[in-house]
Design a protein around this motif. Sequence first.
Motif, PDB file in Angstrom:
ATOM      1  N   GLY A  12       0.807  -1.212   0.000  1.00 44.74           N
ATOM      2  CA  GLY A  12       0.000   0.000   0.000  1.00 44.74           C
ATOM      3  C   GLY A  12       0.836   1.255   0.000  1.00 44.74           C
ATOM      4  N   ASP A  13       0.114   2.361   0.120  1.00 50.51           N
ATOM      5  CA  ASP A  13       0.806   3.651   0.174  1.00 50.51           C
ATOM      6  C   ASP A  13       0.749   4.187   1.597  1.00 50.51           C
ATOM      7  OD1 ASP A  13      -1.460   5.524   0.617  1.00 50.51           O
ATOM      8  OD2 ASP A  13      -2.062   4.915  -1.400  1.00 50.51           O
ATOM      9  N   ILE A  15      -0.315   6.941   3.046  1.00 45.96           N
ATOM     10  CA  ILE A  15      -1.546   7.542   3.584  1.00 45.96           C
ATOM     11  C   ILE A  15      -2.539   6.458   4.008  1.00 45.96           C
ATOM     12  CG2 ILE A  15      -3.487   9.071   3.080  1.00 45.96           C
ATOM     13  CD1 ILE A  15      -0.645  10.411   3.405  1.00 45.96           C
ATOM     14  N   GLU A  16      -2.699   5.454   3.156  1.00 43.73           N
ATOM     15  CA  GLU A  16      -3.636   4.376   3.471  1.00 43.73           C
ATOM     16  C   GLU A  16      -3.157   3.586   4.688  1.00 43.73           C
ATOM     17  OE1 GLU A  16      -4.856   0.231   3.483  1.00 43.73           O
ATOM     18  OE2 GLU A  16      -2.990   0.792   2.480  1.00 43.73           O
ATOM     19  N   VAL A  17      -1.863   3.272   4.746  1.00 45.37           N
ATOM     20  CA  VAL A  17      -1.320   2.513   5.873  1.00 45.37           C
ATOM     21  C   VAL A  17      -1.381   3.357   7.149  1.00 45.37           C
ATOM     22  CG1 VAL A  17       0.761   1.433   6.828  1.00 45.37           C
ATOM     23  CG2 VAL A  17       0.087   0.982   4.452  1.00 45.37           C
ATOM     24  N   ARG A  18      -1.186   4.664   7.034  1.00 46.24           N
ATOM     25  CA  ARG A  18      -1.289   5.543   8.199  1.00 46.24           C
ATOM     26  C   ARG A  18      -2.668   5.415   8.831  1.00 46.24           C
ATOM     27  NH1 ARG A  18      -3.754   9.578  10.109  1.00 46.24           N
ATOM     28  NH2 ARG A  18      -2.791  11.085  11.503  1.00 46.24           N
ATOM     29  N   THR A  19      -3.705   5.467   8.004  1.00 41.80           N
ATOM     30  CA  THR A  19      -5.079   5.349   8.499  1.00 41.80           C
ATOM     31  C   THR A  19      -5.280   4.017   9.212  1.00 41.80           C
ATOM     32  OG1 THR A  19      -5.894   6.774   6.733  1.00 41.80           O
ATOM     33  CG2 THR A  19      -7.514   5.347   7.804  1.00 41.80           C
ATOM     34  N   ARG A  20      -4.809   2.946   8.607  1.00 45.68           N
ATOM     35  CA  ARG A  20      -4.938   1.621   9.215  1.00 45.68           C
ATOM     36  C   ARG A  20      -4.146   1.528  10.517  1.00 45.68           C
ATOM     37  NH1 ARG A  20      -2.915  -2.074   4.677  1.00 45.68           N
ATOM     38  NH2 ARG A  20      -2.820  -3.551   6.401  1.00 45.68           N
ATOM     39  N   GLU A  23      -5.891   3.330  13.392  1.00 43.98           N
ATOM     40  CA  GLU A  23      -7.029   2.533  13.877  1.00 43.98           C
ATOM     41  C   GLU A  23      -6.563   1.330  14.700  1.00 43.98           C
ATOM     42  OE1 GLU A  23     -10.322   3.186  13.884  1.00 43.98           O
ATOM     43  OE2 GLU A  23      -9.637   5.132  13.135  1.00 43.98           O
ATOM     44  N   GLN A  86       7.699   4.917   3.398  1.00 44.88           N
ATOM     45  CA  GLN A  86       7.306   4.404   2.091  1.00 44.88           C
ATOM     46  C   GLN A  86       8.480   3.731   1.413  1.00 44.88           C
ATOM     47  OE1 GLN A  86       3.961   4.950   0.516  1.00 44.88           O
ATOM     48  NE2 GLN A  86       4.811   3.171  -0.514  1.00 44.88           N
TER      49      GLN A  86
END
Length: 135
Positions: A12-13, A15-20, A23, A86
């Motif tokens: 992934g990228d 931003i997406e991994v940051r969100t995950r 959480e 990244q």
Amino acid sequence: MSNYAMKTILSGDLIEVRTRAVEALKAQGFGILSEIDVQKTLKEKLGLEYEPYLILGACNPNLARQALDTDRDIGLLLPCNVVLRQLEGEVEVSILDPEAMFSLTEEATRRQLEPLAQEARVRLSRALQTLEEAP
């Protein structure tokens, strides 16, 4: 691999991994107190190109309070740092191992903090495991 980091690499990228990651940490009682965009800072301050790299300051308020009640100077070692870096098509997620972090304290303090460090390590390891198990 360092002896002070717990790591995983995810597809992934950033931003997406940051969100995950946020959480997964939240599910273990950690909130994000700070965020440092290293790439942006190095570009603005030094004109350097750098890969996307975030440092998140994660804190579990209950664990932090217990640590501070043991040793007020422990604030120098808080919050728990989570690094997102990244790579090509992947993101490395690294978390500072609380047991390694607290090993810097005096022996008597370290003994008092040992159960707390173990609990924090278990919770942070669970967050990493959650990230690894997510599709």
